[in-house]
Design a protein around this motif. Structure first.
Motif, PDB file in Angstrom:
ATOM      1  N   LYS A  31       0.835  -1.217   0.000  1.00  0.00           N
ATOM      2  CA  LYS A  31       0.000   0.000   0.000  1.00  0.00           C
ATOM      3  C   LYS A  31       0.863   1.258   0.000  1.00  0.00           C
ATOM      4  CE  LYS A  31      -3.974   2.198   2.222  1.00  0.00           C
ATOM      5  NZ  LYS A  31      -3.427   3.546   2.052  1.00  0.00           N
ATOM      6  N   HIS A  42       2.160   1.727  -3.461  1.00  0.00           N
ATOM      7  CA  HIS A  42       1.062   2.210  -4.306  1.00  0.00           C
ATOM      8  C   HIS A  42       0.796   3.698  -4.071  1.00  0.00           C
ATOM      9  CE1 HIS A  42      -3.233   3.353  -4.526  1.00  0.00           C
ATOM     10  NE2 HIS A  42      -3.179   2.755  -5.719  1.00  0.00           N
ATOM     11  N   ASP A  43       0.642   4.071  -2.813  1.00  0.00           N
ATOM     12  CA  ASP A  43       0.311   5.456  -2.483  1.00  0.00           C
ATOM     13  C   ASP A  43       1.394   6.427  -2.945  1.00  0.00           C
ATOM     14  OD1 ASP A  43      -1.955   4.431  -1.355  1.00  0.00           O
ATOM     15  OD2 ASP A  43      -1.317   4.703   0.722  1.00  0.00           O
ATOM     16  N   VAL A  96       1.288   6.817  -6.766  1.00  0.00           N
ATOM     17  CA  VAL A  96       0.171   7.690  -7.154  1.00  0.00           C
ATOM     18  C   VAL A  96       0.521   9.155  -6.901  1.00  0.00           C
ATOM     19  CG1 VAL A  96      -2.210   8.342  -6.599  1.00  0.00           C
ATOM     20  CG2 VAL A  96      -1.605   5.922  -6.837  1.00  0.00           C
ATOM     21  N   LYS A  97       1.122   9.438  -5.737  1.00  0.00           N
ATOM     22  CA  LYS A  97       1.541  10.805  -5.411  1.00  0.00           C
ATOM     23  C   LYS A  97       2.527  11.347  -6.446  1.00  0.00           C
ATOM     24  CE  LYS A  97       1.031  10.513  -0.372  1.00  0.00           C
ATOM     25  NZ  LYS A  97       1.785  10.441   0.919  1.00  0.00           N
ATOM     26  N   ASP A 110      -0.988   6.410 -12.508  1.00  0.00           N
ATOM     27  CA  ASP A 110      -2.420   6.174 -12.311  1.00  0.00           C
ATOM     28  C   ASP A 110      -2.655   4.988 -11.382  1.00  0.00           C
ATOM     29  OD1 ASP A 110      -3.058   3.586 -13.889  1.00  0.00           O
ATOM     30  OD2 ASP A 110      -1.959   4.777 -15.369  1.00  0.00           O
ATOM     31  N   ASN A 111      -3.817   4.950 -10.787  1.00  0.00           N
ATOM     32  CA  ASN A 111      -4.144   4.001  -9.725  1.00  0.00           C
ATOM     33  C   ASN A 111      -3.913   2.544 -10.122  1.00  0.00           C
ATOM     34  OD1 ASN A 111      -5.406   3.454  -7.047  1.00  0.00           O
ATOM     35  ND2 ASN A 111      -6.950   2.452  -8.322  1.00  0.00           N
ATOM     36  N   TYR A 112      -4.392   2.148 -11.298  1.00  0.00           N
ATOM     37  CA  TYR A 112      -4.274   0.748 -11.730  1.00  0.00           C
ATOM     38  C   TYR A 112      -2.807   0.346 -11.903  1.00  0.00           C
ATOM     39  CZ  TYR A 112      -4.547  -3.424 -14.643  1.00  0.00           C
ATOM     40  OH  TYR A 112      -4.380  -4.692 -15.144  1.00  0.00           O
ATOM     41  N   LYS A 113      -2.062   1.202 -12.576  1.00  0.00           N
ATOM     42  CA  LYS A 113      -0.645   0.910 -12.827  1.00  0.00           C
ATOM     43  C   LYS A 113       0.138   0.893 -11.515  1.00  0.00           C
ATOM     44  CE  LYS A 113       2.045   0.010 -16.349  1.00  0.00           C
ATOM     45  NZ  LYS A 113       1.723  -1.125 -17.253  1.00  0.00           N
ATOM     46  N   ALA A 114      -0.235   1.764 -10.596  1.00  0.00           N
ATOM     47  CA  ALA A 114       0.439   1.814  -9.292  1.00  0.00           C
ATOM     48  C   ALA A 114       0.238   0.513  -8.528  1.00  0.00           C
ATOM     49  CB  ALA A 114      -0.091   2.991  -8.481  1.00  0.00           C
ATOM     50  N   TRP A 115      -0.988  -0.040  -8.560  1.00  0.00           N
ATOM     51  CA  TRP A 115      -1.244  -1.325  -7.890  1.00  0.00           C
ATOM     52  C   TRP A 115      -0.454  -2.442  -8.552  1.00  0.00           C
ATOM     53  CZ3 TRP A 115      -2.561  -1.598  -3.258  1.00  0.00           C
ATOM     54  CH2 TRP A 115      -3.544  -0.803  -2.685  1.00  0.00           C
ATOM     55  N   THR A 143       9.032   8.326 -11.958  1.00  0.00           N
ATOM     56  CA  THR A 143       8.588   8.890 -10.680  1.00  0.00           C
ATOM     57  C   THR A 143       9.756   9.426  -9.858  1.00  0.00           C
ATOM     58  OG1 THR A 143       8.621   6.655  -9.747  1.00  0.00           O
ATOM     59  CG2 THR A 143       6.506   7.492 -10.533  1.00  0.00           C
TER      60      THR A 143
END
Length: 217
Positions: free
Chosen positions: A157, A160-161, A164-165, A169-174, A195
């Motif tokens: 998590k 992931h967080d 995203v920051k 994007d959310n899906y790719k981050a997961w 990133t």
């Protein structure tokens, strides 16, 4: 203690460089070098009553020798000064220790420590031709820093967080947060290059060896 050696070498018209008990003497041929080695060894041991280190003393080409961490290389207009490979490997070992997976330092502490080491190393070797060497080292070090961030994020998590920051994007981050790839492999991924970019690392206080080198030029 070795001032008498300097006087003797000057009297013989020899080109030399000495720092404390490390001394290089430069001649034009192997035959001349072997003659000088024998006569200077005799002078040091018989006249000065000192002991030569026969394990470290040898006749060789300048570009094969390590002198105070430096060496030489052939270039278009003569000889150039470079950092010896052993000195570079020693630096890498030091940087690897600071950016190691088990290092408990925060990234802020890591940045401070790296600035100290890099500035000191560059200041010492600033006479050498370093640009191409430093570009390679900087690329390697940035990858190690991305490894450090990934390692410190630990939990899925958290990874992931943070992704995203940093604009993923959310899906790719997961997808990346759940990867089974090893730390060193993921540190070279396009996602972390995007990133944890060079600009981002600079904003966090991580200077490059190249930047430090240019400040001293």
């Amino acid at each position: 203690m070795l001032s008498e050696l300097d006087t003797e070498l000057e009297k013989r018209g020899l080109n030399f460089s000495r720092y404390t008990d490390d001394c290089n003497i430069y001649v034009k041929s192997r035959k001349a070098a072997e003659t000088v080695m024998a006569s200077i060894t005799k002078f040091i041991e018989k006249e000065l009553k000192l002991k030569m280190n026969n394990e470290k003393s040898k006749v060789d080409r300048p570009w094969r020798l390590k002198y105070l961490g430096f060496s030489f290389y052939n270039k278009k207009n003569g000889m150039g000064i470079r950092v010896h490979n052993k000195s570079i490997e020693k630096l890498k070992a030091t940087l690897k220790g600071i950016t190691g997976r088990s290092n408990a330092m925060s990234m802020e502490q890591c940045a401070t420590k790296l600035r100290q080491i890099i500035s000191g190393w560059i200041n010492y070797f600033k006479l050498a031709d370093l640009r191409s060497t430093l570009r390679v080292l900087d690329k390697w070090l940035r990858r190690r820093l991305r490894l450090c961030y990934w390692k410190q994020w630990k939990k899925i998590k958290t990874k992931h967080d943070n992704l995203v920051k940093l604009g993923i994007d959310n899906y790719k981050a997961w997808e990346y947060a759940n990867t089974r790839k090893g730390y060193w492999r993921i540190s070279n991924s396009p996602i972390l290059a995007r990133t944890l970019s060079n600009d981002y690392l600079k904003e966090q206080g991580f200077i490059t060896l190249t930047e430090s080198y240019l400040r001293f030029r």
